[in-house]
Scaffold this motif. Structure first.
Motif, PDB file in Angstrom:
ATOM      1  N   LEU A 365       0.829  -1.207   0.000  1.00 47.32           N
ATOM      2  CA  LEU A 365       0.000   0.000   0.000  1.00 47.32           C
ATOM      3  C   LEU A 365       0.864   1.258   0.000  1.00 47.32           C
ATOM      4  O   LEU A 365       0.570   2.228  -0.722  1.00 47.32           O
ATOM      5  CB  LEU A 365      -0.925  -0.002   1.216  1.00 47.32           C
ATOM      6  N   ALA A 366       1.941   1.266   0.792  1.00 44.72           N
ATOM      7  CA  ALA A 366       2.823   2.437   0.826  1.00 44.72           C
ATOM      8  C   ALA A 366       3.406   2.706  -0.554  1.00 44.72           C
ATOM      9  O   ALA A 366       3.497   3.862  -1.004  1.00 44.72           O
ATOM     10  CB  ALA A 366       3.938   2.217   1.852  1.00 44.72           C
ATOM     11  N   LEU A 367       3.799   1.637  -1.242  1.00 47.64           N
ATOM     12  CA  LEU A 367       4.353   1.775  -2.591  1.00 47.64           C
ATOM     13  C   LEU A 367       3.299   2.321  -3.560  1.00 47.64           C
ATOM     14  O   LEU A 367       3.557   3.259  -4.329  1.00 47.64           O
ATOM     15  CB  LEU A 367       4.871   0.418  -3.063  1.00 47.64           C
ATOM     16  N   LEU A 368       2.110   1.747  -3.520  1.00 45.56           N
ATOM     17  CA  LEU A 368       1.050   2.170  -4.438  1.00 45.56           C
ATOM     18  C   LEU A 368       0.615   3.606  -4.166  1.00 45.56           C
ATOM     19  O   LEU A 368       0.344   4.367  -5.101  1.00 45.56           O
ATOM     20  CB  LEU A 368      -0.144   1.220  -4.306  1.00 45.56           C
ATOM     21  N   GLN A 369       0.565   3.988  -2.906  1.00 51.23           N
ATOM     22  CA  GLN A 369       0.186   5.360  -2.574  1.00 51.23           C
ATOM     23  C   GLN A 369       1.211   6.357  -3.094  1.00 51.23           C
ATOM     24  O   GLN A 369       0.867   7.479  -3.487  1.00 51.23           O
ATOM     25  CB  GLN A 369       0.024   5.514  -1.048  1.00 51.23           C
ATOM     26  N   GLY A 370       2.474   5.934  -3.111  1.00 51.28           N
ATOM     27  CA  GLY A 370       3.500   6.796  -3.691  1.00 51.28           C
ATOM     28  C   GLY A 370       3.250   7.063  -5.159  1.00 51.28           C
ATOM     29  O   GLY A 370       3.352   8.216  -5.629  1.00 51.28           O
ATOM     30  N   TYR A 371       2.908   6.010  -5.921  1.00 53.99           N
ATOM     31  CA  TYR A 371       2.594   6.194  -7.339  1.00 53.99           C
ATOM     32  C   TYR A 371       1.324   7.015  -7.515  1.00 53.99           C
ATOM     33  O   TYR A 371       1.232   7.868  -8.420  1.00 53.99           O
ATOM     34  CB  TYR A 371       2.423   4.823  -8.020  1.00 53.99           C
ATOM     35  N   ARG A 372       0.328   6.773  -6.679  1.00 54.71           N
ATOM     36  CA  ARG A 372      -0.925   7.522  -6.785  1.00 54.71           C
ATOM     37  C   ARG A 372      -0.701   9.012  -6.549  1.00 54.71           C
ATOM     38  O   ARG A 372      -1.235   9.860  -7.277  1.00 54.71           O
ATOM     39  CB  ARG A 372      -1.933   6.982  -5.762  1.00 54.71           C
ATOM     40  N   SER A 373       0.130   9.333  -5.562  1.00 51.19           N
ATOM     41  CA  SER A 373       0.399  10.737  -5.262  1.00 51.19           C
ATOM     42  C   SER A 373       1.214  11.397  -6.364  1.00 51.19           C
ATOM     43  O   SER A 373       0.963  12.537  -6.759  1.00 51.19           O
ATOM     44  CB  SER A 373       1.141  10.852  -3.928  1.00 51.19           C
ATOM     45  N   ARG A 374       2.182  10.653  -6.880  1.00 52.84           N
ATOM     46  CA  ARG A 374       3.071  11.236  -7.901  1.00 52.84           C
ATOM     47  C   ARG A 374       2.367  11.439  -9.236  1.00 52.84           C
ATOM     48  O   ARG A 374       2.541  12.479  -9.894  1.00 52.84           O
ATOM     49  CB  ARG A 374       4.271  10.311  -8.103  1.00 52.84           C
ATOM     50  N   ASP A 375       1.551  10.440  -9.638  1.00 54.20           N
ATOM     51  CA  ASP A 375       0.977  10.471 -10.980  1.00 54.20           C
ATOM     52  C   ASP A 375      -0.530  10.702 -10.997  1.00 54.20           C
ATOM     53  O   ASP A 375      -1.155  10.633 -12.062  1.00 54.20           O
ATOM     54  CB  ASP A 375       1.278   9.156 -11.711  1.00 54.20           C
ATOM     55  N   GLU A 380      -8.734   2.667  -9.952  1.00 53.43           N
ATOM     56  CA  GLU A 380      -9.130   1.899 -11.131  1.00 53.43           C
ATOM     57  C   GLU A 380      -8.041   1.862 -12.194  1.00 53.43           C
ATOM     58  O   GLU A 380      -8.170   1.160 -13.207  1.00 53.43           O
ATOM     59  CB  GLU A 380     -10.414   2.489 -11.737  1.00 53.43           C
ATOM     60  N   ASP A 381      -6.933   2.573 -11.993  1.00 55.67           N
ATOM     61  CA  ASP A 381      -5.862   2.639 -12.983  1.00 55.67           C
ATOM     62  C   ASP A 381      -5.208   1.269 -13.154  1.00 55.67           C
ATOM     63  O   ASP A 381      -4.755   0.664 -12.177  1.00 55.67           O
ATOM     64  CB  ASP A 381      -4.804   3.658 -12.536  1.00 55.67           C
ATOM     65  N   PRO A 382      -5.157   0.737 -14.380  1.00 51.26           N
ATOM     66  CA  PRO A 382      -4.588  -0.602 -14.598  1.00 51.26           C
ATOM     67  C   PRO A 382      -3.109  -0.700 -14.227  1.00 51.26           C
ATOM     68  O   PRO A 382      -2.597  -1.796 -13.973  1.00 51.26           O
ATOM     69  CB  PRO A 382      -4.815  -0.854 -16.092  1.00 51.26           C
ATOM     70  N   ARG A 383      -2.416   0.431 -14.190  1.00 51.38           N
ATOM     71  CA  ARG A 383      -0.998   0.388 -13.816  1.00 51.38           C
ATOM     72  C   ARG A 383      -0.831  -0.050 -12.363  1.00 51.38           C
ATOM     73  O   ARG A 383       0.158  -0.710 -12.009  1.00 51.38           O
ATOM     74  CB  ARG A 383      -0.350   1.751 -14.053  1.00 51.38           C
ATOM     75  N   LEU A 384      -1.782   0.298 -11.512  1.00 51.03           N
ATOM     76  CA  LEU A 384      -1.704  -0.116 -10.111  1.00 51.03           C
ATOM     77  C   LEU A 384      -1.906  -1.626  -9.989  1.00 51.03           C
ATOM     78  O   LEU A 384      -1.269  -2.292  -9.170  1.00 51.03           O
ATOM     79  CB  LEU A 384      -2.738   0.636  -9.280  1.00 51.03           C
ATOM     80  N   ARG A 385      -2.805  -2.172 -10.801  1.00 45.10           N
ATOM     81  CA  ARG A 385      -3.004  -3.626 -10.790  1.00 45.10           C
ATOM     82  C   ARG A 385      -1.745  -4.347 -11.269  1.00 45.10           C
ATOM     83  O   ARG A 385      -1.402  -5.417 -10.769  1.00 45.10           O
ATOM     84  CB  ARG A 385      -4.187  -4.010 -11.662  1.00 45.10           C
ATOM     85  N   ALA A 386      -1.072  -3.742 -12.234  1.00 42.45           N
ATOM     86  CA  ALA A 386       0.164  -4.347 -12.731  1.00 42.45           C
ATOM     87  C   ALA A 386       1.232  -4.374 -11.642  1.00 42.45           C
ATOM     88  O   ALA A 386       1.961  -5.365 -11.484  1.00 42.45           O
ATOM     89  CB  ALA A 386       0.661  -3.588 -13.957  1.00 42.45           C
TER      90      ALA A 386
END
Length: 497
Positions: A365-375, A380-386
């Motif tokens: 979750l910490a990793l995914l939240q970093g991508y969510r905040s940055r981008d 629902e973004d498929p990049r997060l599922r990847a």
């Protein structure tokens, strides 16, 4: 009081063929098993497993399901010569199970040893992927439990407990633990619902796939408590609890606590220390409420009217354990588990994100939240599922968890040396020692094996060595017998002992 008991983990690995979504998973899983076996001079045939003592349709509630009513997935005692199977020198089983390659660790006697041998399975699967890399487009494996598209596959724990413990008590007093322990054992998942049809993030990858409180099934109508009564040991003394509700863990602390906390609860249940005090009003609803709340603040209702969070429920089990420990004493294995448990529960209570070094779902979750905040990504973004899938990639250079661990962002309890040693050598204090040593020293003579038997040829035809006691036939008891080169002498020496 102790967390020590006979236990083990079996993990089905997710499998894919890059660019070939139509690839046959049974065939490709067979390639994984066969290629690894061939590299190590082992036979990979389904006949290498001894099914004579298996009883997958016996139910702990006191009956046996008629074979004609069973789903084909439940008939795990049926030989299929098309499926690959091999017993490894460390006493583990590597085989094709329900269209997935599965690594079933050897039986061990402590949570920490279980973590070591589970990690050894990761190295086995990593090597298999490397060996198949020269066969384009290659095959890849993932230590996870869902593909994010509606399919789920299992990571199952196994614990031996006293046969005289009433199974109804196990169901009553273990169900709340399985609901609550998600906040420790969850691997995290992008998407809510079986098909990830709703955007969001949840603590576990398996909660949405469970449909019953109690049952014999494992691949459909999945129950919180599985009732398979197949001890792989003396049935008069032991019951094997087959746990299907856990996630595959990569983080050592999460894995240690999954095993240690469950074993601790079983000790309390065997001593009848819980006594229904934590019974949930609706366990299936509570299961989803806990998994769908990464803040760990959601409360679930108990039959006595109280509402507790998952963390508070776990503290209740911890308090029961403390009282038992005051009377019975402890040991180093138990102290290790309780030390991490107290620390992690305190972190989750204060701020769940502070447990990112210990728990898979928080690290992810910490990793995914970093991508969510940055981008600016939505759930629902498929990049997060990847990224979710890539977290569990077994390849050292590609797996996100592997990179986090190398960077020191995840706490490691095991060492690389002991894990590599566990790939080759069996545990010294269970019957897995004899199984693994016979495979290592006499691979051409081991016709078949199971958890409680080894069948040898060349001993006046064939000889079946029964191993009904899991804690017997370790290194100390078999060292002298295994020094013989002649199989007949080995069998005679084991019989004499």
């Amino acid at each position: 009081m102790t967390v020590r008991r006979v236990m083990g983990i079996e993990t089905e690995y997710g499998i894919s063929v890059p660019g070939q979504p139509w690839a046959d998973p049974v065939l490709t899983s067979g390639m994984v098993v066969s290629r690894y076996a061939r590299e190590h001079g082992l036979r990979a045939t389904h006949g290498a497993w001894d099914y004579s003592d298996e009883q997958p349709l016996v139910d702990a509630r006191g009956f046996e399901m008629p074979r004609g009513q069973a789903d084909v997935s439940q008939l795990t005692d049926a030989e299929d010569p098309a499926l690959a199977n091999v017993v490894l020198t460390n006493g583990a089983r590597l085989y094709v199970d329900h269209a997935h390659p599965e690594y079933s660790s050897p039986e061990v006697r402590s949570p920490r040893d279980a973590v070591v041998y589970d990690r050894a399975g990761e190295l086995v699967m990593r090597e298999a992927v490397q060996l198949l890399a020269d066969q384009p487009p290659g095959i890849n494996l993932y230590k996870n439990n869902t593909d994010g598209k509606g399919s789920s596959y299992g990571t199952h724990e196994n614990y031996l407990l006293a046969r005289d413990t009433p199974f109804a008590r196990v169901v009553r007093d273990l169900t709340p633990l399985f609901v609550a322990r998600q906040v420790i054992t969850g691997a995290g998942r992008v998407g809510l619902g079986r098909d990830s049809e709703r955007p969001g993030y949840q603590i576990t990858s398996r909660a949405d796939f469970f449909e019953a409180e109690v049952g014999l099934e494992t691949t459909f109508k999945r129950p919180i408590i599985n009732t398979r009564d197949e001890p792989h040991a003396d049935p008069d003394r032991y019951r094997r609890l087959h746990v299907i509700i856990g996630d595959a863990n990569l983080a050592d602390v999460a894995n240690l606590l999954k095993l240690g906390l469950t074993s601790l609860a079983l000790t309390l249940i065997e001593a009848d220390e819980v006594r229904g005090a934590l019974t949930l009003r609706d366990p299936l609803l509570a299961l989803r409420q806990v998994s769908h709340d990464p803040s760990c603040t959601a409360t679930v209702e108990l039959t006595d009217g109280r509402r507790l969070s998952a963390v508070q429920l776990l503290w209740e089990y911890r308090e029961l354990a403390a009282r038992h420990l005051d009377r019975e004493g402890s040991d180093p294995d138990t102290d290790e588990v309780l030390g991490h448990l107290d620390r992690v529960l305190a972190l989750l209570e204060d701020d769940p994100m502070s447990a990112r070094e210990d728990l898979d779902w928080v690290a992810k979750l910490a990793l995914l939240q970093g991508y969510r905040s940055r981008d600016g990504m939505g759930w629902e973004d498929p990049r997060l599922r990847a990224i979710d899938i890539q977290y569990s990639d077994v390849r050292e250079a590609k797996g996100v968890f592997a990179r986090l661990e190398r960077a020191g962002r995840v706490r490691r309890l095991t060492t690389e040396d002991e894990v590599r040693r566990a790939v080759q050598e069996p545990p010294v204090d269970t019957r897995a020692w004899l199984r693994g040593q016979l495979v290592a020293r006499h691979p051409d003579s081991v016709v078949a094996a199971s958890w409680d038997s080894v069948v040898l040829r060349g001993v006046g035809g064939a000889a079946r060595i029964g191993m009904p006691e899991p804690t017997a036939l370790g290194r100390a008891e078999t060292a002298a017998a295994l020094e013989h080169d002649d199989l007949a002498e080995i069998v005679a020496a084991l019989a004499a002992d």
